[in-house]
Design a protein around this motif. Structure first.
Motif, PDB file in Angstrom:
ATOM      1  N   ASP A 101       0.818  -1.215   0.000  1.00  0.00           N
ATOM      2  CA  ASP A 101       0.000   0.000   0.000  1.00  0.00           C
ATOM      3  C   ASP A 101       0.853   1.267   0.000  1.00  0.00           C
ATOM      4  OD1 ASP A 101      -2.449   1.398   0.051  1.00  0.00           O
ATOM      5  OD2 ASP A 101      -2.175   1.792   2.170  1.00  0.00           O
ATOM      6  N   THR A 102       2.137   1.158   0.285  1.00  0.00           N
ATOM      7  CA  THR A 102       3.021   2.323   0.253  1.00  0.00           C
ATOM      8  C   THR A 102       3.658   2.495  -1.121  1.00  0.00           C
ATOM      9  OG1 THR A 102       4.808   0.948   1.129  1.00  0.00           O
ATOM     10  CG2 THR A 102       3.559   2.234   2.707  1.00  0.00           C
ATOM     11  N   PHE A 103       3.021   1.907  -2.147  1.00  0.00           N
ATOM     12  CA  PHE A 103       3.489   2.086  -3.519  1.00  0.00           C
ATOM     13  C   PHE A 103       3.576   3.577  -3.851  1.00  0.00           C
ATOM     14  CE2 PHE A 103       4.221   0.883  -7.783  1.00  0.00           C
ATOM     15  CZ  PHE A 103       3.483   1.708  -8.600  1.00  0.00           C
ATOM     16  N   GLU A 104       2.604   4.356  -3.380  1.00  0.00           N
ATOM     17  CA  GLU A 104       2.679   5.811  -3.397  1.00  0.00           C
ATOM     18  C   GLU A 104       2.469   6.275  -1.967  1.00  0.00           C
ATOM     19  OE1 GLU A 104       3.731   7.580  -5.585  1.00  0.00           O
ATOM     20  OE2 GLU A 104       3.417   6.622  -7.513  1.00  0.00           O
ATOM     21  N   ILE A 105       2.895   7.479  -1.676  1.00  0.00           N
ATOM     22  CA  ILE A 105       2.871   7.964  -0.302  1.00  0.00           C
ATOM     23  C   ILE A 105       1.476   7.940   0.299  1.00  0.00           C
ATOM     24  CG2 ILE A 105       3.302   9.983   1.168  1.00  0.00           C
ATOM     25  CD1 ILE A 105       5.488  10.767  -0.843  1.00  0.00           C
ATOM     26  N   TRP A 106       0.478   8.319  -0.488  1.00  0.00           N
ATOM     27  CA  TRP A 106      -0.873   8.450   0.029  1.00  0.00           C
ATOM     28  C   TRP A 106      -1.720   7.212  -0.225  1.00  0.00           C
ATOM     29  CZ3 TRP A 106       2.052  12.235  -2.103  1.00  0.00           C
ATOM     30  CH2 TRP A 106       2.336  13.324  -1.286  1.00  0.00           C
ATOM     31  N   GLY A 107      -1.116   6.149  -0.664  1.00  0.00           N
ATOM     32  CA  GLY A 107      -1.852   4.908  -0.825  1.00  0.00           C
ATOM     33  C   GLY A 107      -2.656   4.837  -2.108  1.00  0.00           C
ATOM     34  N   ILE A 108      -3.332   3.730  -2.285  1.00  0.00           N
ATOM     35  CA  ILE A 108      -4.107   3.450  -3.491  1.00  0.00           C
ATOM     36  C   ILE A 108      -5.554   3.229  -3.091  1.00  0.00           C
ATOM     37  CG2 ILE A 108      -4.375   1.845  -5.422  1.00  0.00           C
ATOM     38  CD1 ILE A 108      -1.393   1.166  -4.977  1.00  0.00           C
ATOM     39  N   SER A 109      -6.475   3.842  -3.830  1.00  0.00           N
ATOM     40  CA  SER A 109      -7.886   3.713  -3.478  1.00  0.00           C
ATOM     41  C   SER A 109      -8.580   2.578  -4.235  1.00  0.00           C
ATOM     42  CB  SER A 109      -8.618   5.029  -3.744  1.00  0.00           C
ATOM     43  OG  SER A 109      -8.490   5.410  -5.107  1.00  0.00           O
ATOM     44  N   GLU A 110      -8.099   2.249  -5.435  1.00  0.00           N
ATOM     45  CA  GLU A 110      -8.713   1.178  -6.212  1.00  0.00           C
ATOM     46  C   GLU A 110      -7.633   0.318  -6.854  1.00  0.00           C
ATOM     47  OE1 GLU A 110     -11.836   0.344  -6.429  1.00  0.00           O
ATOM     48  OE2 GLU A 110     -12.647   2.044  -5.298  1.00  0.00           O
ATOM     49  N   TYR A 111      -7.954  -0.953  -7.032  1.00  0.00           N
ATOM     50  CA  TYR A 111      -7.003  -1.912  -7.592  1.00  0.00           C
ATOM     51  C   TYR A 111      -7.801  -2.883  -8.445  1.00  0.00           C
ATOM     52  CZ  TYR A 111      -3.786  -5.944  -7.517  1.00  0.00           C
ATOM     53  OH  TYR A 111      -2.988  -6.999  -7.845  1.00  0.00           O
ATOM     54  N   GLN A 112      -7.553  -2.897  -9.749  1.00  0.00           N
ATOM     55  CA  GLN A 112      -8.300  -3.747 -10.663  1.00  0.00           C
ATOM     56  C   GLN A 112      -7.328  -4.535 -11.551  1.00  0.00           C
ATOM     57  OE1 GLN A 112     -11.663  -3.827 -10.575  1.00  0.00           O
ATOM     58  NE2 GLN A 112     -11.954  -2.108  -9.175  1.00  0.00           N
ATOM     59  N   PHE A 113      -7.703  -5.752 -11.870  1.00  0.00           N
ATOM     60  CA  PHE A 113      -6.872  -6.601 -12.727  1.00  0.00           C
ATOM     61  C   PHE A 113      -7.672  -7.009 -13.940  1.00  0.00           C
ATOM     62  CE2 PHE A 113      -5.569 -11.004 -13.903  1.00  0.00           C
ATOM     63  CZ  PHE A 113      -4.327 -10.684 -14.420  1.00  0.00           C
ATOM     64  N   ASP A 114      -7.093  -6.814 -15.132  1.00  0.00           N
ATOM     65  CA  ASP A 114      -7.718  -7.243 -16.380  1.00  0.00           C
ATOM     66  C   ASP A 114      -6.989  -8.492 -16.858  1.00  0.00           C
ATOM     67  OD1 ASP A 114      -7.671  -7.156 -19.563  1.00  0.00           O
ATOM     68  OD2 ASP A 114      -9.518  -6.217 -18.872  1.00  0.00           O
ATOM     69  N   GLU A 115      -7.635  -9.640 -16.742  1.00  0.00           N
ATOM     70  CA  GLU A 115      -6.937 -10.896 -17.031  1.00  0.00           C
ATOM     71  C   GLU A 115      -6.688 -11.108 -18.513  1.00  0.00           C
ATOM     72  OE1 GLU A 115      -9.372 -14.486 -16.315  1.00  0.00           O
ATOM     73  OE2 GLU A 115     -10.928 -13.110 -15.673  1.00  0.00           O
ATOM     74  N   LYS A 116      -7.436 -10.428 -19.375  1.00  0.00           N
ATOM     75  CA  LYS A 116      -7.218 -10.588 -20.810  1.00  0.00           C
ATOM     76  C   LYS A 116      -5.925  -9.914 -21.252  1.00  0.00           C
ATOM     77  CE  LYS A 116      -9.587 -10.264 -25.260  1.00  0.00           C
ATOM     78  NZ  LYS A 116     -10.836  -9.865 -25.961  1.00  0.00           N
TER      79      LYS A 116
END
Length: 224
Positions: free
Chosen positions: A152-167
């Motif tokens: 979650d510390t990928f950026e300083i203020w965190g990430i609000s959404e996380y989506q994966f497109d399997e195609k």
């Protein structure tokens, strides 16, 4: 009557997927279409509500890990370190004149990092203690293994959404600070993990450190 059971969401109008909470803080996923039941749980871990992909093969969610005593630090010290690292990335790229793709080009983000660095006036040992850590985790439900994990510390203020497109194999990250910013992460071979949740050593985990960032007001996802 003494047992507590909670189911929170069904996906699809035909009710093919059912999620429920396990007593130990894990998640039970029932895939009626593929006749598959998967339980995701681990010691000192809480698996949060997530989303099943259209094929039913992938599941992305948040995982909260309770830190060991040796890992507990103050929030201010962690934030100060992250700000310093981000500021150093900005300075390095400005000095070299080359675009590494490791920093966000949004002037709002760059300005926020620079202001935060300038206003660092709190002692590193003060602030609320961090006793847990959040991750974004992508599971393969066929093997019950973790495909990818993001701190979650990928950026300083965190990430609000996380989506994966399997195609396409792309991960889409929406950062809370940037209203219209979607960071797009193309998985490489080194990013894949292929370990089950109870086999993962979080303290030795090598986390992703960069993404190709695109800016737009909306992205249309087409199912298949």
């Amino acid at each position: 009557m003494k047992k507590k059971y909670m189911a929170w969401k069904r996906y699809g109008f035909d009710r093919q997927f059912l999620q429920s909470r396990t007593p130990s803080g894990g998640v039970k996923i029932e895939d009626q279409r593929n006749q598959r039941t998967v339980v995701l749980e681990g010691e000192k871990l809480i698996v949060c509500e997530g989303q099943v992909s259209l094929s039913g093969n992938y599941y992305w969610t948040r995982v909260i890990r309770e830190l060991d005593e040796s890992e507990v630090i103050s929030y201010s010290a962690e934030k100060k370190r992250l700000i310093s690292e981000a500021y150093e990335r900005i300075e390095t790229e400005e000095r070299s004149g080359e675009e590494s793709g490791l920093i966000c080009k949004d002037p709002t983000w760059v300005g926020s990092v620079q202001r935060a660095k300038k206003n660092e006036n709190y002692p590193s040992g003060t602030g609320e203690l961090k006793r847990n850590k959040m991750y974004f985790v992508l599971f393969d439900l066929r093997t019950e293994e973790i495909v990818h994990i993001l701190d979650d510390t990928f950026e300083i203020w965190g990430i609000s959404e996380y989506q994966f497109d399997e195609k396409t194999g792309l991960i889409f990250l929406e950062e809370s600070l940037k209203q219209y910013c979607i960071s797009i992460l193309q998985l490489e071979e080194k990013d894949y993990i292929y370990q089950k949740l109870n086999q993962l050593d979080f303290r030795k985990l090598q986390l992703a450190s960069g993404a190709k960032e695109q800016f737009c007001e909306s992205i249309l996802f087409k199912g298949y």
